[in-house]
Design an enzyme around this catalytic site. Structure first.
Site: not given
Length: 326
Positions: A233, A262, A281
């Site tokens: 994370r 993000e 991601h």
């Protein structure tokens, strides 16, 4: 409890991207919604499938959840839905643990090889049509420290050991003779053991204990030749401290698949650093991954409607699915 007739299932999806749940439509009344309609779709719902696993809409709509008994999220991480209201309720939370393990392990091996074999510079030289002979590094014998000893961390450890790397782990408690990590150091001793590692891989779930674990003190403890890989994370890392460590060459490089913000802002200096690999991601997102996530949900739905024990039940106080003792 389930509804007296067919249960009501609310499915939270991103705009124009609902999952294909045709196989279970005869067993449930399904309400599809994006996050703008979640509050209206929750009253009377028995279960919620958070297919849009990046959405943070559930806390704001939680007051409308008057009959929920089960929430399933289509990801391994549960932090977008693990807010106090859900944590303190009787609602069962499950995740998609097991879907991404090997794919993320392959990604980690890939970026380690990219660093060791200097692929990024080879591409830059190729674009410039420039011939420059260089020597590169071996990965065999290098020490990798993996923070996070759940299924993904174990898959990473097994894959890296298969190419001759030495692996240790960082978890909640100390363990010796672990089948995948050998030694597992307690997370309270992370900084103490960082100087031993040539590569540090962050894959731990986001909890109050792990948030911000990689800060200025942690990066200062690492070897100047060490590389940092984050597939866990973004909030595990204090980004400004990482940028400072890279700029000052406290560490040699970083491969980053997750970020505290993000998408990564276009003005982030991480984009332009030649010792940084940035991906969006996607370390576990292989071809067909969305279908696999739906399959895992349907498997659990069948267990739920027939009142069998659910797979991947999250301990809401810990913030993840506890691993069996090894």
């Amino acid at each position: 409890m389930l509804g007296e007739d067919s249960p009501v299932l609310t499915v939270l999806h991103s705009v124009d991207q609902p999952p294909d749940l045709e196989r279970i439509e005869k067993y449930a009344t399904i309400r599809y919604t994006d996050e703008t309609g979640l509050t209206q779709a929750l009253p009377g719902a028995d279960a919620l499938f958070v297919y849009d696993f990046l959405s943070t809409a559930l806390p704001g709509a939680w007051h409308a959840a008057d009959r929920l008994s089960w929430v399933h999220i289509a990801s391994a991480g549960v932090d977008p839905v693990l807010f106090p209201g859900l944590r303190d309720s009787d609602v069962t939370l499950t995740n998609s643990r097991g879907v991404f393990d090997d794919a993320i392990a392959e990604y980690v091996l890939g970026v380690i090889l990219a660093f060791a074999k200097d692929f990024a510079r080879s591409l830059r030289l190729q674009e410039a049509a420039r011939w420059q002979h260089r020597e590169t590094e071996r990965v065999a014998g290098q020490h990798v420290m993996v923070m996070g000893t759940g299924p993904i961390g174990r898959a990473i450890a097994r894959m890296l050991r298969a190419v001759g790397m030495r692996v240790s782990g960082v978890g909640r408690t100390r363990r010796e003779n672990d089948p995948d990590f050998g030694v597992v150091h307690p997370s309270t001793e992370l900084v103490e053991h960082l100087p031993e590692a040539d590569y540090v891989v962050a894959v731990a779930p986001l909890t109050e204990q792990t948030k911000g674990a990689f800060d200025a003190r942690a990066f200062a403890a690492m070897k100047p030749t060490a590389r940092f890989v984050n597939v866990g994370r973004g909030e595990l890392v204090i980004t400004k401290d990482l940028i400072a460590a890279l700029r000052s060459q406290q560490i040699a490089g970083a491969a980053l698949d997750v970020f505290d913000v993000e998408p990564l802002p276009s003005d982030s200096p991480l984009w332009m650093m030649q010792n940084v690999l940035v991906s969006a991601h996607m370390s576990g997102d292989v071809i067909g991954w969305r279908n696999i996530l739906v399959e895992r949900f349907i498997e659990n739905f069948e267990r739920w409607r027939t009142r069998q024990p659910l797979h991947n039940v999250v301990d809401k106080q810990l913030g993840y699915v506890p691993s069996p003792a090894v």
